[in-house]
Design a protein around this motif. Structure first.
Motif, mmCIF file in Angstrom:
data_model
loop_
_atom_site.group_PDB
_atom_site.id
_atom_site.type_symbol
_atom_site.label_atom_id
_atom_site.label_comp_id
_atom_site.label_asym_id
_atom_site.label_seq_id
_atom_site.Cartn_x
_atom_site.Cartn_y
_atom_site.Cartn_z
ATOM 1 N N VAL A 57 50.693 0.586 -28.890
ATOM 2 C CA VAL A 57 50.144 -0.768 -28.926
ATOM 3 C C VAL A 57 48.896 -0.734 -29.798
ATOM 4 O O VAL A 57 48.012 0.095 -29.599
ATOM 5 N N LEU A 76 49.570 -11.416 -25.895
ATOM 6 C CA LEU A 76 49.309 -10.722 -24.639
ATOM 7 C C LEU A 76 48.976 -11.728 -23.546
ATOM 8 O O LEU A 76 48.282 -12.707 -23.800
ATOM 9 N N GLU A 77 49.461 -11.448 -22.354
ATOM 10 C CA GLU A 77 49.092 -12.293 -21.211
ATOM 11 C C GLU A 77 47.831 -11.750 -20.576
ATOM 12 O O GLU A 77 47.774 -10.596 -20.155
ATOM 13 N N SER A 90 45.400 -6.424 -19.604
ATOM 14 C CA SER A 90 46.794 -6.827 -19.708
ATOM 15 C C SER A 90 47.647 -5.568 -19.823
ATOM 16 O O SER A 90 47.312 -4.656 -20.578
ATOM 17 N N ILE A 91 48.716 -5.517 -19.045
ATOM 18 C CA ILE A 91 49.614 -4.358 -19.095
ATOM 19 C C ILE A 91 50.817 -4.708 -19.966
ATOM 20 O O ILE A 91 51.495 -5.709 -19.720
ATOM 21 N N VAL A 92 51.033 -3.892 -20.982
ATOM 22 C CA VAL A 92 52.238 -4.034 -21.799
ATOM 23 C C VAL A 92 53.299 -3.151 -21.158
ATOM 24 O O VAL A 92 53.050 -1.970 -20.896
ATOM 25 N N TYR A 93 54.460 -3.713 -20.856
ATOM 26 C CA TYR A 93 55.448 -2.928 -20.124
ATOM 27 C C TYR A 93 56.854 -3.124 -20.668
ATOM 28 O O TYR A 93 57.147 -4.086 -21.368
ATOM 29 N N TYR A 105 57.313 -6.784 -22.388
ATOM 30 C CA TYR A 105 56.544 -7.926 -21.893
ATOM 31 C C TYR A 105 55.098 -7.492 -21.700
ATOM 32 O O TYR A 105 54.758 -6.308 -21.826
ATOM 33 N N SER A 106 54.255 -8.443 -21.323
ATOM 34 C CA SER A 106 52.896 -8.108 -20.886
ATOM 35 C C SER A 106 52.563 -8.976 -19.693
ATOM 36 O O SER A 106 53.147 -10.050 -19.502
ATOM 37 N N THR A 107 51.626 -8.491 -18.899
ATOM 38 C CA THR A 107 51.209 -9.253 -17.728
ATOM 39 C C THR A 107 49.726 -9.040 -17.464
ATOM 40 O O THR A 107 49.206 -7.943 -17.671
ATOM 41 N N ALA A 128 55.105 0.769 -17.269
ATOM 42 C CA ALA A 128 53.892 0.441 -18.032
ATOM 43 C C ALA A 128 53.837 1.292 -19.292
ATOM 44 O O ALA A 128 53.996 2.511 -19.231
ATOM 45 N N LYS A 166 47.796 -0.258 -21.415
ATOM 46 C CA LYS A 166 46.938 -1.260 -20.787
ATOM 47 C C LYS A 166 45.867 -1.641 -21.802
ATOM 48 O O LYS A 166 45.190 -0.773 -22.371
#
Lengths: 138, 196
Positions: free
Chosen positions: B46, B98-99, B106-109, B138-140, B155, B158
């Motif tokens: 990332v 990114l969320e 934000s975690i990119v997973y 996705y990201s959360t 994950a 981050k």
């Protein structure tokens, strides 16, 4: 979030060491270092009906990843569930196994190693052709 | 002081002084490549996290290097085309957002799941829809969801907001992956990942 498999310096961390198919004949070898183990057809291997067919291996008394085994011991005619991770015990108990003589037995808690399950009436043959939650690898 | 001639310009010395003649004018600055070196890539890295203003609000965008899961190239949502696209085939000018909903990170997973018909894991081709089990990125801004029989979550990195539009990245996955889905009876499937 899943499990990461990594270090190659420990047999239980290698890819093949972590998971494997179910066997009814091959108690040995009890360690698995290669990541490309092939499960030969007609050699008594079974895969799970769900998932990708493999299961997390248990450990033998020496702490090495071992072959998951469900068998009728040819010497004692007892039913044995060996080297299964304890998280699987509740799933396996209560499942039926069937031998080549079409005799069906239900796995009881006694079958979990180190004990063994005395089968009544005794089995005519010891080779299993069906195990609940599993199917033969063909 | 001696001045040497070079490509595109010459010097002529006379009793009147020294003349500089430029035969090949410079191109406008914008035509030169950016002096900032491109960040090197490795699978699922990332990078280039930055704040972008859109109208009156700002969003955080990122890039992610292509990587595979069981030889499958995951997809990610491109907010420009408004479609899920393969990581290695994003439409030019793409934007990945990114969320950062409720936290400063934000975690990119990676999300993937089995084919509901064959149980093959991961599903080998995209089927579309919100619950597509084909591998997706996705990201959360909240906690990662728990694995289920249908979907697994891993994950990858981050992203931390440090303030003033500065972000740091904690990278958890550094290579392409091979994954196994193990399930027996009524137990929830367990997912194992190895870097390849």
């Amino acid at each position: 979030m899943g499990f990461l498999i990594g270090n190659f310096d420990s047999p239980i961390n290698t890819w093949a060491g972590v998971r494997g198919a179910l066997t009814q004949t091959a108690l040995n070898p009890s360690t698995f270092y290669a990541g490309n183990q092939i499960y030969t057809e007609n050699f008594g291997y079974f895969k799970t009906t769900e998932g990708n067919g493999l299961l997390k291996r248990g450990l033998d008394p020496s702490g090495f990843a071992a072959a998951l085994t469900i068998r009728i011991n040819p010497s004692t005619s007892d039913l044995e569930v060996i080297y299964f991770d304890e998280n699987y015990h509740d799933e396996v108990i209560g499942q039926d196994v069937e031998n080549t003589s079409a005799e069906v037995y239900t796995i009881a808690a006694d079958a979990i190693a180190p004990s063994s399950q005395v089968l009544t009436p005794g089995p005519t043959t010891t080779e299993l052709v069906a195990i609940g939650l599993f199917e033969p690898i063909t | 002081m001696a001045i040497q001639p070079g490509v595109g310009y010459t010097f002529n010395a006379s009793s009147q002084g020294t003349n500089l003649t430029i035969e090949r004018p410079w191109a406008p600055w914008a035509a030169y490549p950016t002096p900032e070196p491109e960040e090197p890539c490795f699978p699922f890295k990332v990078k280039n996290v930055k704040e972008v203003t859109e109208g009156e609000s700002s969003i955080v965008t990122f890039e992610i290097c292509p990587g595979t899961v069981n030889n499958l190239m995951p997809q990610v949502y491109n907010t420009i085309s408004e479609e899920f696209e393969y990581l290695d085939d994003l439409t030019a000018g793409y934007k990945l957002v990114l969320e950062f909903d409720s936290t400063s990170s934000s975690i990119v997973y990676l999300r993937s799941g089995p084919d509901p018909t064959t149980n093959a894991f991961p599903q080998a081709a995209p089927s579309g829809g919100a619950d597509d089990p084909y591998p997706r990125i996705y990201s959360t801004g909240t906690a990662l969801d728990t694995d289920t029989d249908a979907l697994a979550y891993l994950a990858i990195a981050k992203v931390n907001a440090l303030g003033d539009g500065v972000y740091s990245v904690d990278q958890y996955v550094t290579g392409s992956l091979w994954a196994d889905r193990i399930k027996l009876g009524t137990q929830t499937a367990q997912y194992y990942y190895a870097r390849i």
